[in-house]
Design an enzyme around this catalytic site. Structure first.
Site, PDB file in Angstrom:
ATOM      1  NE  ARG A  54      -2.834   0.505   3.368  1.00  0.00           N
ATOM      2  CZ  ARG A  54      -2.089   0.694   4.476  1.00  0.00           C
ATOM      3  NH1 ARG A  54      -1.333   1.771   4.586  1.00  0.00           N
ATOM      4  NH2 ARG A  54      -2.120  -0.185   5.445  1.00  0.00           N
ATOM      5  CE1 TYR A 106     -17.144  12.260 -14.671  1.00  0.00           C
ATOM      6  CE2 TYR A 106     -15.977  12.324 -12.588  1.00  0.00           C
ATOM      7  CZ  TYR A 106     -16.722  11.637 -13.516  1.00  0.00           C
ATOM      8  OH  TYR A 106     -17.063  10.334 -13.288  1.00  0.00           O
ATOM      9  CG  ASP A 178      -9.614  16.639 -14.259  1.00  0.00           C
ATOM     10  OD1 ASP A 178      -8.945  16.035 -15.115  1.00  0.00           O
ATOM     11  OD2 ASP A 178     -10.642  16.158 -13.746  1.00  0.00           O
ATOM     12  CE  LYS A 203     -12.879   8.609 -18.293  1.00  0.00           C
ATOM     13  NZ  LYS A 203     -12.890   9.290 -17.048  1.00  0.00           N
TER      14      LYS A 203
HETATM   15  C1  LIG Z   1     -12.429  15.186 -16.446  1.00  0.00           C
HETATM   16  C2  LIG Z   1     -12.582  13.995 -15.556  1.00  0.00           C
HETATM   17  N1  LIG Z   1     -11.985  13.988 -14.359  1.00  0.00           N
HETATM   18  C3  LIG Z   1     -12.098  12.934 -13.504  1.00  0.00           C
HETATM   19  C4  LIG Z   1     -12.863  11.838 -13.834  1.00  0.00           C
HETATM   20  C5  LIG Z   1     -12.997  10.684 -12.872  1.00  0.00           C
HETATM   21  O1  LIG Z   1     -12.186   9.640 -13.247  1.00  0.00           O
HETATM   22  P1  LIG Z   1     -12.475   8.077 -12.948  1.00  0.00           P
HETATM   23  O2  LIG Z   1     -13.695   7.708 -13.705  1.00  0.00           O
HETATM   24  O3  LIG Z   1     -11.224   7.426 -13.408  1.00  0.00           O
HETATM   25  O4  LIG Z   1     -12.687   7.961 -11.473  1.00  0.00           O
HETATM   26  C6  LIG Z   1     -13.488  11.796 -15.085  1.00  0.00           C
HETATM   27  C7  LIG Z   1     -14.307  10.630 -15.483  1.00  0.00           C
HETATM   28  O5  LIG Z   1     -15.007  10.646 -16.457  1.00  0.00           O
HETATM   29  C8  LIG Z   1     -13.353  12.910 -15.961  1.00  0.00           C
HETATM   30  O6  LIG Z   1     -13.950  12.933 -17.173  1.00  0.00           O
END
Ligand SMILES: Cc1ncc(COP(=O)(O)O)c(C=O)c1O
Length: 397
Positions: A54, A106, A178, A203
């Site tokens: 961990r 998001y 982000d 992604k």
């Molecule tokens: C811009 C963005 N940030 C964060 C996330 C969250 O990521 P995860 O689905 O890997 O938890 C997403 C998910 O679609 C996203 O599009």
């Protein structure tokens, strides 16, 4: 096991491939998967830098060092999902602190901020960050963190990262970007002044729709140590196999992002010619609000496009997203295969309609994650789906 070469002059794709070290123990060119929970110690507390998986794992460490290098940050950390990466950053705050966040955030981040952190006394103010003045106006003496996405999900809003970084600095706030949509192949927020970068590595970084993962990169080792403490204390770490998959995906990041962007540009231009389409959101279009900023801070415009219909009807949009053949109806984005989704019913369902409308997520807004298929086929697929709706409308008129 880890190399410390300086990559300043190297091109991005070379830098990616040669930031992944050859395994010192065996010479393996592919990073070994250390599928172990613990590590044998020579004496109590005497070990080779790894004691419990961990806290640290050699496969995860390669990924963490790789993302830190690609984002030009000091430290990188890998989490079980993008949301757990976001969660780790929010845990830098304490009760009474405030966040100023992009309004077109998001949906999952909105849900986390609103339904988990507000009850712990962390207040979030949402503003349109495409105008940096709105950020400056929303900051109070309690604001500790500014949270932006650029481009945003799903309306591809672009915020001026360098200007917002200056505002954050002047107000003693941290700026977290982000960078999921752009990826480091296209945009380097830390070079533009950000303190923290997060990714849903699910992604573009992993890139093949085959895992869920999150990453945090910090500008300074001091911030990095705080995130490391949270990672170990809260425990939402990325498993060795998924770390390996993410490394494997990142190997082709630059090539993929370049092609995703080339395909998306052609599709966005095609959508502009369609009479039933109202708005096409793509930072590569000259008519995009803040196209000039995207051009300054991004190398590529990315593979995501959103568009809505002149008749803002969920049923019509549903007809389109259910008619495509190559664009598969699914949440997520950034993979090699094209995806299509209806945010109001899928990714952004947790955002109340009035807030959703304000940020441009109408009932007919459709998001495309343009994949690496041949672009002629993708355009033909969309043309067929749009024409099917047009025939249905003509028939019912
Ligand atoms: C811009 C963005 N940030 C964060 C996330 C969250 O990521 P995860 O689905 O890997 O938890 C997403 C998910 O679609 C996203 O599009």
């Amino acid at each position: 096991m880890f190399n410390n070469l300086k990559f300043k002059k190297m091109q991005e794709q070379t830098k990616i491939l040669h930031s992944i070290p050859v395994d010192e123990l065996t010479g393996a060119i592919s990073t070994p998967i250390y599928q172990t929970s613990t590590f044998v110690q020579q004496a109590p507390g005497v070990h080779k830098g790894f004691d419990y998986a961990r806290s640290n794992n050699p496969t995860r460490k390669v990924l963490e060092d790789l993302i830190a290098t690609l984002e030009n940050g000091s430290n990188g950390y890998a989490f079980a999902s993008g949301l757990s990466a976001i969660d780790a950053v929010v845990k830098l705050l304490k009760s009474g602190d405030e966040i100023v966040a992009v309004d077109d955030i998001y949906g999952g981040a909105f849900r986390l901020f609103t339904h988990i952190y507000e009850k712990f006394g962390i207040k979030v103010t949402y503003v349109d960050t495409t105008n940096a003045d709105n950020v400056a106006d929303a900051i109070t003496s309690k604001t500790k963190l500014i949270w932006i996405e650029s481009p945003t999900n799903p309306t591809l809003k672009i915020s001026d990262i360098a200007t917002i970084a200056k505002i954050a600095k002047a107000n003693n706030c941290l700026l977290c970007v982000d960078n999921t949509f752009a990826s480091p192949a296209s945009q380097k927020p830390i070079d533009l002044g950000a303190d923290i970068v997060i990714h849903s590595a699910t992604k573009y970084l992993a890139g093949h729709s085959d895992l869920i993962a999150g990453l945090v990169v910090t500008k300074t080792t001091e911030l990095g140590e705080q995130i490391k403490f949270i990672q170990n204390a809260s425990g939402a770490i990325l498993a060795p196999l998924d770390s390996w998959l993410a490394i494997r995906g990142i190997e082709t990041l630059s090539l993929r992002v370049r092609q995703h962007s080339e395909n998306a540009q052609a599709i966005a231009e095609f959508l502009l010619t369609q009479d039933i389409v109202k708005n096409v959101y793509y930072p590569g279009l000259a008519g995009h609000h803040n196209h000039h900023i995207a051009k300054q801070q991004q190398k590529y415009f990315g593979g995501i496009i959103s568009f809505d219909l002149k008749i803002d009807d969920k049923e019509f949009a549903t007809h389109i997203v259910s008619s495509t053949k190559y664009f598969k109806l699914a949440e997520s984005l950034g993979g090699v295969k094209s995806l299509i989704c209806l945010p109001c019913e899928m990714t952004h369902k947790s955002i109340p309609a009035e807030i959703r409308y304000k940020s441009g997520v109408t009932d007919s807004l459709i998001r495309l994650s343009v994949g690496l298929e041949d672009v002629e086929d993708l355009i033909e697929d969309l043309k067929t789906a749009l024409n099917k709706l047009k025939s249905k409308l003509a028939f019912t008129a």
